[in-house]
Enzyme design. Structure first.
Site, PDB file in Angstrom:
ATOM      1  N   ASP A 143       0.365  -4.765   7.692  1.00 56.32           N
ATOM      2  CA  ASP A 143      -0.632  -3.703   7.800  1.00 56.32           C
ATOM      3  C   ASP A 143      -2.026  -4.240   7.508  1.00 56.32           C
ATOM      4  O   ASP A 143      -2.683  -3.853   6.540  1.00 56.32           O
ATOM      5  CB  ASP A 143      -0.295  -2.543   6.857  1.00 56.32           C
ATOM      6  CG  ASP A 143       0.883  -1.732   7.360  1.00 56.32           C
ATOM      7  OD1 ASP A 143       1.918  -2.341   7.668  1.00 56.32           O
ATOM      8  OD2 ASP A 143       0.770  -0.501   7.445  1.00 56.32           O
ATOM      9  N   HIS A 157       1.242   3.934   2.227  1.00 54.43           N
ATOM     10  CA  HIS A 157       1.652   4.707   3.394  1.00 54.43           C
ATOM     11  C   HIS A 157       3.156   4.945   3.313  1.00 54.43           C
ATOM     12  O   HIS A 157       3.913   4.110   2.789  1.00 54.43           O
ATOM     13  CB  HIS A 157       1.280   3.976   4.682  1.00 54.43           C
ATOM     14  CG  HIS A 157      -0.168   4.155   5.051  1.00 54.43           C
ATOM     15  ND1 HIS A 157      -0.822   3.325   5.928  1.00 54.43           N
ATOM     16  CD2 HIS A 157      -1.086   5.089   4.667  1.00 54.43           C
ATOM     17  CE1 HIS A 157      -2.079   3.730   6.067  1.00 54.43           C
ATOM     18  NE2 HIS A 157      -2.260   4.794   5.309  1.00 54.43           N
ATOM     19  N   HIS A 204       7.272  -5.478  11.002  1.00 58.37           N
ATOM     20  CA  HIS A 204       6.488  -4.237  11.058  1.00 58.37           C
ATOM     21  C   HIS A 204       6.113  -3.874  12.494  1.00 58.37           C
ATOM     22  O   HIS A 204       4.958  -3.700  12.846  1.00 58.37           O
ATOM     23  CB  HIS A 204       5.234  -4.349  10.187  1.00 58.37           C
ATOM     24  CG  HIS A 204       4.613  -3.012   9.877  1.00 58.37           C
ATOM     25  ND1 HIS A 204       3.620  -2.469  10.645  1.00 58.37           N
ATOM     26  CD2 HIS A 204       4.851  -2.123   8.882  1.00 58.37           C
ATOM     27  CE1 HIS A 204       3.261  -1.296  10.141  1.00 58.37           C
ATOM     28  NE2 HIS A 204       4.006  -1.059   9.070  1.00 58.37           N
ATOM     29  N   HIS A 240       0.867  -1.178   0.000  1.00 57.25           N
ATOM     30  CA  HIS A 240       0.000   0.000   0.000  1.00 57.25           C
ATOM     31  C   HIS A 240       0.904   1.228   0.000  1.00 57.25           C
ATOM     32  O   HIS A 240       2.131   1.101  -0.054  1.00 57.25           O
ATOM     33  CB  HIS A 240      -0.956  -0.016   1.201  1.00 57.25           C
ATOM     34  CG  HIS A 240      -0.286   0.053   2.536  1.00 57.25           C
ATOM     35  ND1 HIS A 240       0.589  -0.922   2.997  1.00 57.25           N
ATOM     36  CD2 HIS A 240      -0.359   0.979   3.542  1.00 57.25           C
ATOM     37  CE1 HIS A 240       1.015  -0.600   4.201  1.00 57.25           C
ATOM     38  NE2 HIS A 240       0.461   0.549   4.554  1.00 57.25           N
ATOM     39  N   HIS A 300      -6.779  -3.231   5.770  1.00 53.09           N
ATOM     40  CA  HIS A 300      -6.142  -2.101   6.432  1.00 53.09           C
ATOM     41  C   HIS A 300      -7.049  -0.883   6.246  1.00 53.09           C
ATOM     42  O   HIS A 300      -8.124  -0.994   5.657  1.00 53.09           O
ATOM     43  CB  HIS A 300      -4.754  -1.874   5.828  1.00 53.09           C
ATOM     44  CG  HIS A 300      -3.878  -0.944   6.602  1.00 53.09           C
ATOM     45  ND1 HIS A 300      -3.851  -0.913   7.990  1.00 53.09           N
ATOM     46  CD2 HIS A 300      -2.980   0.001   6.187  1.00 53.09           C
ATOM     47  CE1 HIS A 300      -2.992   0.002   8.385  1.00 53.09           C
ATOM     48  NE2 HIS A 300      -2.454   0.570   7.317  1.00 53.09           N
ATOM     49  N   ASP A 306       5.724   4.762   5.227  1.00 53.43           N
ATOM     50  CA  ASP A 306       6.730   3.830   5.740  1.00 53.43           C
ATOM     51  C   ASP A 306       6.938   2.628   4.822  1.00 53.43           C
ATOM     52  O   ASP A 306       7.827   1.808   5.070  1.00 53.43           O
ATOM     53  CB  ASP A 306       6.398   3.383   7.171  1.00 53.43           C
ATOM     54  CG  ASP A 306       5.011   2.784   7.317  1.00 53.43           C
ATOM     55  OD1 ASP A 306       4.152   3.044   6.455  1.00 53.43           O
ATOM     56  OD2 ASP A 306       4.776   2.057   8.307  1.00 53.43           O
ATOM     57  N   HIS A 307       6.135   2.522   3.755  1.00 53.98           N
ATOM     58  CA  HIS A 307       6.270   1.411   2.820  1.00 53.98           C
ATOM     59  C   HIS A 307       6.787   1.837   1.446  1.00 53.98           C
ATOM     60  O   HIS A 307       7.110   0.984   0.623  1.00 53.98           O
ATOM     61  CB  HIS A 307       4.925   0.699   2.652  1.00 53.98           C
ATOM     62  CG  HIS A 307       4.470   0.020   3.898  1.00 53.98           C
ATOM     63  ND1 HIS A 307       4.538  -1.353   4.084  1.00 53.98           N
ATOM     64  CD2 HIS A 307       3.955   0.519   5.051  1.00 53.98           C
ATOM     65  CE1 HIS A 307       4.079  -1.653   5.291  1.00 53.98           C
ATOM     66  NE2 HIS A 307       3.723  -0.527   5.891  1.00 53.98           N
TER      67      HIS A 307
END
Length: 302
Positions: free
Chosen positions: A206, A63, A265, A61, A138, A65-66
């Site tokens: 997530d 976000h 994670h 996805h 998520h 942090d990814h």
């Protein structure tokens, strides 16, 4: 053999001892990256692996942090005079999101192929493996992935001799090629036994526990799963923000009967994941607390 390295095991924000989310695999000269959080480039260099063979990057996805490590990685690839195409796979909006990040990397010497996931599940065949994306749960559109490598049946030399197949064709038939000659058509099924067990890796993060994970994880040699919280008192928080606890991940691993599970994670507040693993292993004995640089070589069974 499939090489696997958990490059980053952190969620939300990078820490001095934990990079953000990223997984890298290597198979038959091809490298795959799933997610590309901040610190991914440093983690690859620390592992001693190369950026050059990376030909596919997948995103669970969008976000930060990814995906926050992607612009820098693209620049590094470009500065290394890469010209080979790069395939990017991800949820709806992939090209828009990536092009927004590419404001700081507008010109690259290699083409990018965007492959946006359609529907709840989609399978991609490439580089000798099968990659399946499956939707999870998520607070934004998010997918997990399975990577599978099939293994053909064992070559039967006696059958090849009985069918009078010339020796010069044996290796090509073993590789799965169909051969047409003046004497007839030779096909792999004429000389190969039943398919043997291949390799399977499942990666999901997530998400809450979902039926899609339960359907896709079984048979995995390695199951890498989010464990945002080890503290049992944070179960309600995990539900609210649509993440998972260590114990929920262990239950999924148990249900799916995977060979091994790595947790990943982690919340930034979770400084010592290992202290919760005794309780986790009561649910699933083959669980490990993932950490940056953790690696495995998944090998075909004899």
């Amino acid at each position: 053999m499939l090489d696997v390295c958990l490059l980053g095991s952190g969620g939300m924000m990078p820490l001095p001892y934990r990079y953000l989310t990223a997984l890298m695999t290597r198979f038959n000269g091809s490298s795959l990256l799933i997610d590309c959080g901040e610190g991914t480039q440093v983690a690859v260099k620390e592992k001693g692996w190369s950026f050059k063979p990376i030909d596919v990057i997948c995103f669970t996805h969008y976000h930060g942090d990814h995906i926050s490590g992607l612009p820098g990685l693209l620049l590094t690839m470009g500065n290394a005079d890469r010209t080979e195409p790069l395939t990017l796979i991800g949820p709806k909006g992939l090209e828009r999101v990536v092009n927004s990040l590419r404001v700081i990397a507008p010109e690259l010497p290699f083409p990018i192929e965007f492959r946006e996931i359609e529907g709840a599940e989609q399978t991609f065949e490439m580089h000798g493996y099968r990659l399946k994306a499956f939707r999870v749960n998520h607070n934004v559109l998010c997918y997990g992935y399975t990577l599978e490598i099939d293994r053909a049946g064992k070559f039967d030399a006696q059958r090849a001799k009985e069918k009078k197949i010339p020796l010069e064709y044996w290796s090509r038939l073993q590789a799965g090629e169909q051969i047409e000659t003046e004497d007839g058509v030779f096909t792999p099924d004429m000389v190969l036994g039943a398919p043997r067990k291949g390799l399977k890796l499942t990666y999901t993060t997530d998400t809450r526990p979902t039926d899609s994970i339960r359907r896709n994880a079984p048979g995995s040699d390695l199951f890498i799963c989010e464990g945002m919280y080890g503290e049992k008192e944070k179960a309600a928080k995990a539900k609210e923000y649509k993440h998972m606890t260590f114990y929920e991940a262990a239950e999924l691993a148990k249900e799916a009967q995977v060979k091994e599970m790595w947790l990943t994670h982690y919340s930034p507040s979770l400084t010592r994941p290992e202290q919760y693993m005794d309780e986790v292993r009561k649910i699933f004995p083959y669980a490990k607390a993932g950490k940056d640089g953790m690696s495995a070589e998944l090998r075909f069974e004899d």
